[in-house]
Design a protein around this motif. Structure first.
Motif, mmCIF file in Angstrom:
data_model
loop_
_atom_site.group_PDB
_atom_site.id
_atom_site.type_symbol
_atom_site.label_atom_id
_atom_site.label_comp_id
_atom_site.label_asym_id
_atom_site.label_seq_id
_atom_site.Cartn_x
_atom_site.Cartn_y
_atom_site.Cartn_z
ATOM 1 N N PRO A 125 9.959 -2.755 1.709
ATOM 2 C CA PRO A 125 9.100 -3.624 0.893
ATOM 3 C C PRO A 125 9.802 -4.292 -0.279
ATOM 4 C CG PRO A 125 8.630 -1.317 0.437
ATOM 5 C CD PRO A 125 9.539 -1.338 1.631
ATOM 6 N N ALA A 126 10.825 -3.657 -0.828
ATOM 7 C CA ALA A 126 11.537 -4.259 -1.961
ATOM 8 C C ALA A 126 12.605 -5.250 -1.516
ATOM 9 C CB ALA A 126 12.172 -3.160 -2.817
ATOM 10 N N GLY A 127 12.875 -5.307 -0.219
ATOM 11 C CA GLY A 127 13.879 -6.238 0.285
ATOM 12 C C GLY A 127 15.305 -5.817 0.018
ATOM 13 N N GLU A 128 15.511 -4.566 -0.419
ATOM 14 C CA GLU A 128 16.863 -4.131 -0.777
ATOM 15 C C GLU A 128 17.759 -4.062 0.457
ATOM 16 O OE1 GLU A 128 16.082 -0.442 -2.631
ATOM 17 O OE2 GLU A 128 15.381 -1.335 -4.524
ATOM 18 N N ARG A 129 17.227 -3.458 1.532
ATOM 19 C CA ARG A 129 18.038 -3.323 2.738
ATOM 20 C C ARG A 129 18.316 -4.693 3.354
ATOM 21 N NH1 ARG A 129 15.835 -1.456 7.687
ATOM 22 N NH2 ARG A 129 13.956 -1.075 6.471
ATOM 23 N N ALA A 130 17.303 -5.578 3.342
ATOM 24 C CA ALA A 130 17.490 -6.931 3.883
ATOM 25 C C ALA A 130 18.543 -7.698 3.094
ATOM 26 C CB ALA A 130 16.164 -7.686 3.874
ATOM 27 N N ALA A 131 18.557 -7.499 1.765
ATOM 28 C CA ALA A 131 19.554 -8.184 0.936
ATOM 29 C C ALA A 131 20.959 -7.687 1.265
ATOM 30 C CB ALA A 131 19.241 -7.971 -0.540
ATOM 31 N N TYR A 173 0.843 -1.192 0.000
ATOM 32 C CA TYR A 173 0.000 0.000 0.000
ATOM 33 C C TYR A 173 0.880 1.245 0.000
ATOM 34 C CZ TYR A 173 0.853 0.400 5.076
ATOM 35 O OH TYR A 173 1.428 0.522 6.316
ATOM 36 N N GLY A 174 0.401 2.274 -0.694
ATOM 37 C CA GLY A 174 1.099 3.538 -0.737
ATOM 38 C C GLY A 174 0.420 4.561 0.150
ATOM 39 N N VAL A 175 1.197 5.473 0.694
ATOM 40 C CA VAL A 175 0.691 6.561 1.521
ATOM 41 C C VAL A 175 0.948 7.856 0.752
ATOM 42 C CG1 VAL A 175 0.779 7.683 3.779
ATOM 43 C CG2 VAL A 175 1.276 5.228 3.587
ATOM 44 N N THR A 176 -0.124 8.465 0.241
ATOM 45 C CA THR A 176 0.045 9.596 -0.669
ATOM 46 C C THR A 176 0.663 10.813 0.009
ATOM 47 O OG1 THR A 176 -2.229 10.306 -0.201
ATOM 48 C CG2 THR A 176 -1.881 8.860 -2.105
ATOM 49 N N CYS A 232 9.386 2.290 1.666
ATOM 50 C CA CYS A 232 9.425 2.682 3.076
ATOM 51 C C CYS A 232 10.735 2.203 3.705
ATOM 52 C CB CYS A 232 8.229 2.060 3.803
ATOM 53 S SG CYS A 232 8.269 2.188 5.598
ATOM 54 N N LEU A 233 11.339 3.036 4.531
ATOM 55 C CA LEU A 233 12.597 2.655 5.184
ATOM 56 C C LEU A 233 12.378 1.734 6.364
ATOM 57 C CD1 LEU A 233 14.512 6.070 5.147
ATOM 58 C CD2 LEU A 233 14.787 4.110 3.612
ATOM 59 N N ARG A 234 11.144 1.684 6.894
ATOM 60 C CA ARG A 234 10.903 0.851 8.068
ATOM 61 C C ARG A 234 10.630 -0.606 7.691
ATOM 62 N NH1 ARG A 234 7.247 3.384 12.735
ATOM 63 N NH2 ARG A 234 8.278 1.646 13.785
ATOM 64 N N CYS A 235 9.758 -0.826 6.701
ATOM 65 C CA CYS A 235 9.393 -2.220 6.379
ATOM 66 C C CYS A 235 10.138 -2.761 5.162
ATOM 67 C CB CYS A 235 7.888 -2.346 6.180
ATOM 68 S SG CYS A 235 7.236 -1.399 4.769
ATOM 69 N N VAL A 239 5.396 7.107 0.129
ATOM 70 C CA VAL A 239 6.105 5.843 0.345
ATOM 71 C C VAL A 239 5.166 4.675 0.091
ATOM 72 C CG1 VAL A 239 7.682 6.847 2.044
ATOM 73 C CG2 VAL A 239 5.572 5.762 2.831
ATOM 74 N N VAL A 240 5.744 3.530 -0.260
ATOM 75 C CA VAL A 240 5.005 2.286 -0.407
ATOM 76 C C VAL A 240 5.482 1.332 0.673
ATOM 77 C CG1 VAL A 240 6.648 1.411 -2.139
ATOM 78 C CG2 VAL A 240 4.382 0.389 -1.947
ATOM 79 N N CYS A 241 4.531 0.624 1.298
ATOM 80 C CA CYS A 241 4.829 -0.239 2.445
ATOM 81 C C CYS A 241 4.326 -1.652 2.217
ATOM 82 C CB CYS A 241 4.155 0.310 3.714
ATOM 83 S SG CYS A 241 4.636 1.978 4.175
ATOM 84 N N ARG A 242 4.942 -2.579 2.947
ATOM 85 C CA ARG A 242 4.388 -3.920 3.044
ATOM 86 C C ARG A 242 3.149 -3.868 3.931
ATOM 87 N NH1 ARG A 242 8.123 -8.143 2.014
ATOM 88 N NH2 ARG A 242 10.300 -7.469 1.947
ATOM 89 N N PHE A 243 2.231 -4.796 3.742
ATOM 90 C CA PHE A 243 1.174 -4.985 4.726
ATOM 91 C C PHE A 243 1.820 -5.537 6.000
ATOM 92 C CE2 PHE A 243 -1.539 -4.236 1.255
ATOM 93 C CZ PHE A 243 -2.802 -3.958 1.772
ATOM 94 N N GLY A 244 1.443 -4.967 7.136
ATOM 95 C CA GLY A 244 2.082 -5.333 8.395
ATOM 96 C C GLY A 244 3.176 -4.370 8.789
ATOM 97 N N CYS A 245 3.401 -3.324 8.003
ATOM 98 C CA CYS A 245 4.416 -2.318 8.348
ATOM 99 C C CYS A 245 4.128 -1.746 9.733
ATOM 100 C CB CYS A 245 4.397 -1.200 7.306
ATOM 101 S SG CYS A 245 5.586 0.127 7.659
#
Length: 365
Positions: free
Chosen positions: A82-88, A37-40, A77-80, A44-50
């Motif tokens: 969503p693209a998994g870039e930070r987790a990678a 979901y995006g927050v206008t 979003c920097l918190r969740c 930012v775009v977030c995962r569900f469960g952010c």
């Protein structure tokens, strides 16, 4: 360590999910694979469960992929993440640290300190410790200890003297191995060195809906339940685990155990209640105990199981522990699936895993 495939979002949105259903899931902070979901107001775009505070309904937009949201001008979003870039990036840093630890252990060199590993990865010491623990499931110290324990087990299994095996593994103290050997190896150093020598394992076979079933019973309980198509192959698997044990034909307890296994496969309700002799590291046994708590007819995924164990990024470590399970059905590793619901590796074959889950679902229904 987390598989990067787990980080790639599913881009398929089930037709049954309309925007209102997605909005209600957003408010419940319910994780929905492949949904974003995006927050206008924030762009930012977030995962569900952010964990971020939910937006107002008029500020929420829904997407089936991060790429789709990006085309509409939303950034991750920097918190969740969503693209998994930070987790990678985190996973790559921990993989590098694990490789450095393993190289030191294998070469007999001192293991790099936490401070050195953190500096090499470009993180603060305490932050890297938390990161390593989340991704690998253990601390760097415990990871090094596990590697030494593996080397010790391999050296002992070759039949060498305990003192020589301790020196080769870089443990440092023979007395420590005798004091903590059962915790490190899942058995005493003598038992590991003997490779099952002095033990009698009685083997029973039976045939059921999943094909051939082999049960191996040692003095303390069932130490092996294997599934397959060929009796010789199953025996070879048992011999590989216990190369110096005396393998004998079934006695009454072993025959009763295989009958209970076959009866459970016919009607998989409740736990498969057998006396077990589980042999593994402390972490493996912790995962196996968690597997035994999963009810028939239900599944979990590797990441969720890791989270239940307090290791939110320990999916890969949990998957390795599942793969090390040698007691099928009684330790139900078949109930762990990929985050998207797909069937992942099962040492006795994905067809059997699918059949098991289907039988359990039918029995539960």
């Amino acid at each position: 360590m987390r598989d990067t495939a787990e980080l790639i979002p599913d881009t398929t949105r089930p037709n049954t999910w309309d925007d209102e259903a997605l909005w209600q899931a957003l408010l419940r902070r319910e994780p929905l694979p492949g949904q974003f979901y995006g927050v206008t107001t924030q762009g930012v775009v977030c995962r569900f469960g952010c964990p971020a505070r939910p937006p107002l309904r008029r500020h929420a937009r829904f997407f089936s992929s991060v790429a789709e949201a990006g085309k509409s001008g939303f950034r991750p979003c920097l918190r969740c993440d969503p693209a998994g870039e930070r987790a990678a990036i985190h996973a790559a840093a921990v993989r590098g640290a694990c490789a450095a630890i393993e190289a030191a252990v294998e070469g007999g060199d001192p293991v790099p300190s936490l401070a050195a590993l953190a500096e090499r990865a470009g993180y603060a010491r305490h932050h890297f410790l938390r990161l390593f623990r989340e991704v690998a499931g253990v601390t760097p110290h415990a990871f090094a200890a596990a590697l030494r324990a593996r080397r010790l087990g391999e050296a002992l299994a070759s039949g060498g003297r305990v003192a020589d095996a301790v020196a080769e593994a870089g443990i440092g103290s023979e007395s420590r191995v005798y004091e903590d050997g059962a915790r490190m190896l899942g058995m005493t150093p003598g038992a590991a060195r003997r490779g099952g020598a002095g033990e009698v394992i009685r083997v029973a076979f039976g045939t059921g809906p999943l094909g051939l079933v082999m049960v191996g019973m040692a003095g303390r309980g069932v130490c092996a339940i294997e599934l397959g198509d060929d009796e010789a192959v199953l025996r070879a698997s048992l011999v590989a685990r216990f190369p110096r044990a005396r393998i004998e034909a079934a006695d009454e307890p072993a025959r009763a155990a295989v009958a209970r296994v076959l009866g459970w496969v016919e009607e998989p309700r409740g736990a498969l209640d057998l006396p077990l002799d589980l042999r593994g590291t402390a972490f493996q046994r912790r995962v196996w105990e968690a597997l035994q708590a999963i009810p028939p007819g239900t599944t979990t995924d590797y990441a969720a199981l890791a989270g239940d164990l307090g290791l939110p990024r320990g999916a890969r470590a949990v998957a390795r522990a599942c793969a090390g399970n040698g007691v099928a059905l009684a330790v139900p590793c078949h109930r762990v699936v990929g985050r998207d619901g797909s069937l992942r590796g099962y040492r006795w074959g994905l067809a059997r895993k699918a059949a098991l889950l289907a039988r359990e679902s039918d029995a539960a229904g």
